[in-house]
Write a protein that holds these residues in place. Sequence first.
Motif, PDB file in Angstrom:
ATOM      1  N   THR A  40       0.881  -1.250  -0.079  1.00  0.00           N
ATOM      2  CA  THR A  40      -0.037   0.068   0.212  1.00  0.00           C
ATOM      3  C   THR A  40       0.812   1.080   0.162  1.00  0.00           C
ATOM      4  O   THR A  40       1.819   1.220   0.758  1.00  0.00           O
ATOM      5  CB  THR A  40      -0.837  -0.137   1.297  1.00  0.00           C
ATOM      6  OG1 THR A  40      -1.585  -1.172   1.173  1.00  0.00           O
ATOM      7  CG2 THR A  40      -1.680   1.188   1.238  1.00  0.00           C
ATOM      8  N   THR A  94       1.660  -7.225   3.488  1.00  0.00           N
ATOM      9  CA  THR A  94       0.872  -8.213   4.847  1.00  0.00           C
ATOM     10  C   THR A  94       0.683  -9.325   4.237  1.00  0.00           C
ATOM     11  O   THR A  94       0.193  -9.712   3.071  1.00  0.00           O
ATOM     12  CB  THR A  94      -0.283  -7.630   5.298  1.00  0.00           C
ATOM     13  OG1 THR A  94      -0.015  -6.070   5.805  1.00  0.00           O
ATOM     14  CG2 THR A  94      -1.008  -8.286   6.123  1.00  0.00           C
ATOM     15  N   ARG A 121      -2.931 -12.240   9.383  1.00  0.00           N
ATOM     16  CA  ARG A 121      -3.209 -11.566  10.655  1.00  0.00           C
ATOM     17  C   ARG A 121      -3.569 -12.820  11.601  1.00  0.00           C
ATOM     18  O   ARG A 121      -4.337 -14.030  11.311  1.00  0.00           O
ATOM     19  CB  ARG A 121      -4.425 -10.771  10.285  1.00  0.00           C
ATOM     20  CG  ARG A 121      -4.250  -9.584   9.700  1.00  0.00           C
ATOM     21  CD  ARG A 121      -5.565  -8.614   9.450  1.00  0.00           C
ATOM     22  NE  ARG A 121      -5.005  -7.361   9.090  1.00  0.00           N
ATOM     23  CZ  ARG A 121      -4.595  -7.132   7.884  1.00  0.00           C
ATOM     24  NH1 ARG A 121      -4.793  -8.046   6.934  1.00  0.00           N
ATOM     25  NH2 ARG A 121      -4.353  -5.755   7.405  1.00  0.00           N
TER      26      ARG A 121
HETATM   27  P1  2AM Z   1      -2.100  -3.656   5.990  1.00  0.00           P
HETATM   28  O1  2AM Z   1      -1.442  -4.379   4.681  1.00  0.00           O
HETATM   29  O2  2AM Z   1      -0.935  -3.273   6.707  1.00  0.00           O
HETATM   30  O3  2AM Z   1      -2.972  -4.266   6.549  1.00  0.00           O
HETATM   31  C1  2AM Z   1      -6.110  -2.460   2.168  1.00  0.00           C
HETATM   32  O4  2AM Z   1      -6.673  -2.632   3.450  1.00  0.00           O
HETATM   33  C2  2AM Z   1      -4.614  -1.972   2.575  1.00  0.00           C
HETATM   34  O5  2AM Z   1      -4.874  -0.671   3.036  1.00  0.00           O
HETATM   35  C3  2AM Z   1      -3.711  -2.779   3.377  1.00  0.00           C
HETATM   36  O6  2AM Z   1      -2.555  -2.972   2.689  1.00  0.00           O
HETATM   37  C4  2AM Z   1      -3.761  -2.422   4.510  1.00  0.00           C
HETATM   38  O7  2AM Z   1      -2.508  -2.198   5.236  1.00  0.00           O
HETATM   39  C5  2AM Z   1      -3.980  -0.707   4.419  1.00  0.00           C
HETATM   40  N1  2AM Z   1      -4.640  -0.179   5.354  1.00  0.00           N
HETATM   41  C6  2AM Z   1      -5.901  -0.459   5.986  1.00  0.00           C
HETATM   42  N2  2AM Z   1      -6.208   0.334   6.946  1.00  0.00           N
HETATM   43  C7  2AM Z   1      -5.274   1.462   7.205  1.00  0.00           C
HETATM   44  C8  2AM Z   1      -5.087   2.247   7.852  1.00  0.00           C
HETATM   45  N3  2AM Z   1      -5.929   2.857   8.588  1.00  0.00           N
HETATM   46  N4  2AM Z   1      -4.142   3.234   7.466  1.00  0.00           N
HETATM   47  C9  2AM Z   1      -3.023   3.018   6.751  1.00  0.00           C
HETATM   48  N5  2AM Z   1      -3.257   1.780   5.754  1.00  0.00           N
HETATM   49  C10 2AM Z   1      -4.346   1.028   6.017  1.00  0.00           C
END
Ligand code: 2AM
Length: 196
Positions: free
Chosen positions: A55, A138, A141
């Motif tokens: 992301t 990621t 989880r």
């Molecule tokens: P993650 O991989 O660390 O879970 C879709 O959900 C993507 O957006 C995922 O890669 C997730 O990160 C990221 N994401 C979800 N919620 C987020 C948040 N509040 N702030 C930043 N990234 C977020």
Amino acid sequence: MTEAAADREPPATVRLFVAVAPPDEAKAELERALAPTYEAHPRLRWNRIEDWHITLAFLGELPSGVVPGLRTALEAVAATQAAVALELSGSGHFDDRVLWCGLRGDVTGLHRLASATRAAVAASGVRFDDRPLSPHLTLARARRDNPDGVPQAAAELSGFAGRPWRAERLHLVGSNFARGPEPIRYRDVASWPLTG
Ligand code: 2AM
């Protein structure tokens, strides 16, 4: 509104993020390295390999009307930003709950691409929570009822060093909200080659 009509109606909001993704060969290599860890930790909620991404900007749940403006903004970013040379490497975890694979290579270039992306999104009028970027992919989880396993899985994967690859496209991705028992599903809204 009848249920049938509701089915045809486009959703009023969409959960969006902007990302890059490794090519299939780099993902296959990581998948192979993960095989013993998958086996050792079947109770983790493993992300689907086709959903693996990094992301750059998490935009959150937004009215679907913002999508055309975002498309225009991100297309312009991709036209001015170069592909980024990266390697999947090492591993870590957030809060003993989120297992991730790390990145090496032109991480500075990845930060530059993320900054350009976020600036363009903000300039298009979309407001989002502009948290500092922590580049990672990621993998899994922990389940709420079973928090064990993430630090151990991260230790098992820590020696992983993947082949070099290039992030060559910028993706605008939409996801469902994982309501109920359904797993989260991602789909590309659009993507553009990084040609800058
Ligand atoms: P993650 O991989 O660390 O879970 C879709 O959900 C993507 O957006 C995922 O890669 C997730 O990160 C990221 N994401 C979800 N919620 C987020 C948040 N509040 N702030 C930043 N990234 C977020």
